[in-house]
Design a protein around this motif. Structure first.
Motif, mmCIF file in Angstrom:
data_model
loop_
_atom_site.group_PDB
_atom_site.id
_atom_site.type_symbol
_atom_site.label_atom_id
_atom_site.label_comp_id
_atom_site.label_asym_id
_atom_site.label_seq_id
_atom_site.Cartn_x
_atom_site.Cartn_y
_atom_site.Cartn_z
ATOM 1 N N TRP A 1 0.716 -1.236 -0.096
ATOM 2 C CA TRP A 1 -0.267 0.035 0.034
ATOM 3 C C TRP A 1 0.863 1.280 -0.001
ATOM 4 O O TRP A 1 0.458 2.292 -0.720
ATOM 5 C CB TRP A 1 -0.860 0.050 1.219
ATOM 6 N N SER A 2 2.131 1.290 0.574
ATOM 7 C CA SER A 2 2.864 2.384 0.569
ATOM 8 C C SER A 2 3.448 2.537 -0.685
ATOM 9 O O SER A 2 3.589 3.836 -1.041
ATOM 10 C CB SER A 2 4.136 2.234 1.694
ATOM 11 N N LEU A 3 3.854 1.766 -1.563
ATOM 12 C CA LEU A 3 4.406 1.544 -2.769
ATOM 13 C C LEU A 3 3.091 2.277 -3.617
ATOM 14 O O LEU A 3 3.654 3.218 -4.593
ATOM 15 C CB LEU A 3 4.797 0.589 -3.259
ATOM 16 N N VAL A 4 1.929 1.760 -3.279
ATOM 17 C CA VAL A 4 0.794 2.488 -4.183
ATOM 18 C C VAL A 4 0.622 3.984 -3.973
ATOM 19 O O VAL A 4 0.496 4.819 -4.990
ATOM 20 C CB VAL A 4 -0.478 1.518 -4.273
ATOM 21 N N PHE A 5 0.930 4.115 -2.832
ATOM 22 C CA PHE A 5 0.648 5.454 -2.289
ATOM 23 C C PHE A 5 1.693 6.665 -2.901
ATOM 24 O O PHE A 5 1.354 7.555 -3.526
ATOM 25 C CB PHE A 5 0.889 5.620 -0.822
ATOM 26 N N VAL A 6 2.953 6.139 -3.143
ATOM 27 C CA VAL A 6 4.188 6.787 -3.861
ATOM 28 C C VAL A 6 3.584 6.951 -5.316
ATOM 29 O O VAL A 6 3.769 8.008 -5.747
ATOM 30 C CB VAL A 6 5.379 6.348 -3.327
ATOM 31 N N ILE A 7 3.284 5.947 -6.018
ATOM 32 C CA ILE A 7 2.990 5.783 -7.271
ATOM 33 C C ILE A 7 1.724 6.878 -7.571
ATOM 34 O O ILE A 7 1.949 7.721 -8.597
ATOM 35 C CB ILE A 7 2.632 4.497 -7.792
ATOM 36 N N GLY A 8 0.891 6.900 -6.650
ATOM 37 C CA GLY A 8 -0.236 7.766 -6.929
ATOM 38 C C GLY A 8 0.257 9.090 -6.574
ATOM 39 O O GLY A 8 -0.300 10.269 -7.292
ATOM 40 N N THR A 9 1.182 9.440 -5.776
ATOM 41 C CA THR A 9 1.610 10.744 -5.334
ATOM 42 C C THR A 9 2.408 11.261 -6.580
ATOM 43 O O THR A 9 2.265 12.508 -7.046
ATOM 44 C CB THR A 9 2.619 10.910 -4.386
ATOM 45 N N ALA A 10 3.001 10.500 -7.296
ATOM 46 C CA ALA A 10 3.900 10.822 -8.775
ATOM 47 C C ALA A 10 2.907 11.032 -9.711
ATOM 48 O O ALA A 10 2.850 12.050 -10.234
ATOM 49 C CB ALA A 10 5.029 9.775 -8.868
ATOM 50 N N LEU A 11 1.864 10.207 -9.766
ATOM 51 C CA LEU A 11 0.850 10.189 -10.766
ATOM 52 C C LEU A 11 0.064 11.723 -10.774
ATOM 53 O O LEU A 11 -0.243 12.425 -11.670
ATOM 54 C CB LEU A 11 0.023 9.093 -10.961
ATOM 55 N N GLY A 12 -0.064 12.236 -9.433
ATOM 56 C CA GLY A 12 -0.947 13.246 -9.108
ATOM 57 C C GLY A 12 -0.045 14.420 -9.596
ATOM 58 O O GLY A 12 -0.697 15.389 -9.992
ATOM 59 N N GLY A 13 1.188 14.569 -9.231
ATOM 60 C CA GLY A 13 1.963 15.693 -9.835
ATOM 61 C C GLY A 13 2.118 15.815 -11.086
ATOM 62 O O GLY A 13 1.940 16.720 -12.009
ATOM 63 N N VAL A 14 2.123 14.353 -12.109
ATOM 64 C CA VAL A 14 2.040 14.546 -13.533
ATOM 65 C C VAL A 14 0.839 14.954 -14.072
ATOM 66 O O VAL A 14 0.892 15.958 -14.883
ATOM 67 C CB VAL A 14 2.457 13.006 -14.165
ATOM 68 N N VAL A 15 -0.389 14.742 -13.298
ATOM 69 C CA VAL A 15 -1.710 15.194 -13.705
ATOM 70 C C VAL A 15 -1.649 16.849 -13.342
ATOM 71 O O VAL A 15 -2.256 17.395 -14.465
ATOM 72 C CB VAL A 15 -2.991 14.405 -13.137
ATOM 73 N N ALA A 16 -1.270 17.089 -12.320
ATOM 74 C CA ALA A 16 -1.262 18.536 -11.940
ATOM 75 C C ALA A 16 -0.492 19.409 -13.123
ATOM 76 O O ALA A 16 -0.996 20.653 -13.428
ATOM 77 C CB ALA A 16 -0.780 18.911 -10.526
ATOM 78 N N VAL A 17 0.518 18.934 -13.481
ATOM 79 C CA VAL A 17 1.552 20.004 -14.247
ATOM 80 C C VAL A 17 1.085 19.757 -15.655
ATOM 81 O O VAL A 17 1.071 20.560 -16.376
ATOM 82 C CB VAL A 17 2.943 19.440 -14.281
ATOM 83 N N GLY A 18 0.799 18.372 -16.212
ATOM 84 C CA GLY A 18 0.617 18.157 -17.448
ATOM 85 C C GLY A 18 -0.940 18.689 -17.871
ATOM 86 O O GLY A 18 -1.230 18.928 -19.059
ATOM 87 N N LEU A 19 -2.025 18.256 -17.016
ATOM 88 C CA LEU A 19 -3.422 18.505 -17.560
ATOM 89 C C LEU A 19 -3.978 19.727 -16.761
ATOM 90 O O LEU A 19 -4.971 20.184 -17.322
ATOM 91 C CB LEU A 19 -3.982 17.070 -17.154
ATOM 92 N N LEU A 20 -3.671 20.002 -15.476
ATOM 93 C CA LEU A 20 -4.011 21.187 -15.037
ATOM 94 C C LEU A 20 -2.985 22.155 -14.698
ATOM 95 O O LEU A 20 -2.709 22.720 -13.500
ATOM 96 C CB LEU A 20 -4.607 20.662 -13.740
#
Length: 213
Positions: free
Chosen positions: A92-111
């Motif tokens: 779950w901790s690894l999934v959380f980190v992956i989600g954090t990174a994807l959130g940053g990508v979405v924030a910068v790339g799409l928003l």
């Protein structure tokens, strides 16, 4: 007898209706594209502590994933006891980190924020005093800090090693100590946090200016 509206009138009505239905979504996207104030983003991050404790009695932190990655990739011939555990229990901790990174990508790339980055006058004066060029439009730091020079690569590598060693030696990083540790009133986390910020201030005021020489 009811008169039928001309085709152009009906098309205009469809366009108006479609534009009205898109307004709420555009408002949401515009809201997400703006920088959130501290009194919104801060409590949201802080609420992760009770949320994770409530969901599965789990501690909020990031640096433990370095240990999990080492446990996953450790060759059998090395056999370090520190990495000999069932890392799958912490997926779950690894999934959380992956989600954090994807959130940053979405924030910068799409928003992305439509407004350009606006450095304060004090920040620009400090950068000039250090001997750096001002950051180009859309950047926060001088380009000299992250250029691919041997000095920068060596410093980044050394900094990464120190961060990795320090987080394990202190049993946590800024997220673990500053958010979870302080929220649970652990005095050790306060000591660790003082050391982290003292090191960051020392590096900012004494180490970074040396890069301009």
């Amino acid at each position: 007898m009811r008169q039928t509206d001309p085709l152009s009138v009906r098309i205009d009505r469809i366009i108006v209706t479609a534009s009205r239905s898109q307004q709420p979504m555009e408002s949401v996207i515009q809201f997400l594209s703006q920088p959130w104030p501290w009194y919104v983003s801060g409590p949201l991050i802080g609420l992760m502590v009770p949320l994770m404790l409530f969901i599965g009695n789990r501690s909020f932190g990031i640096s433990n994933n370095l240990r999990h990655l080492c446990a996953i990739t450790q060759p059998p011939e090395i056999n370090v006891d520190f990495f000999k555990y069932d890392w799958k229990e912490h997926y779950w901790s690894l999934v959380f980190v992956i989600g954090t990174a994807l959130g940053g990508v979405v924030a910068v790339g799409l928003l992305p924020n439509p407004e350009p980055i606006d450095l304060s006058i004090e920040a620009m004066a400090m950068i000039r005093a250090w001997g750096f060029e001002l950051p180009p439009a859309g950047a926060l730091v001088p380009p000299e800090l992250f250029s691919t020079t041997l000095q920068n690569i060596a410093l980044l590598f050394a900094g990464g090693v120190l961060v990795g060693f320090g987080t394990r030696y202190a049993s946590g990083c800024t997220s673990g100590h500053a958010i979870t540790g302080l929220a649970t009133l652990q005095i050790e986390s306060l000591y660790a946090l003082i050391g982290i910020f003292a090191g960051g201030l020392a590096a900012s005021w004494f180490l970074v200016p040396l890069l301009a020489r």
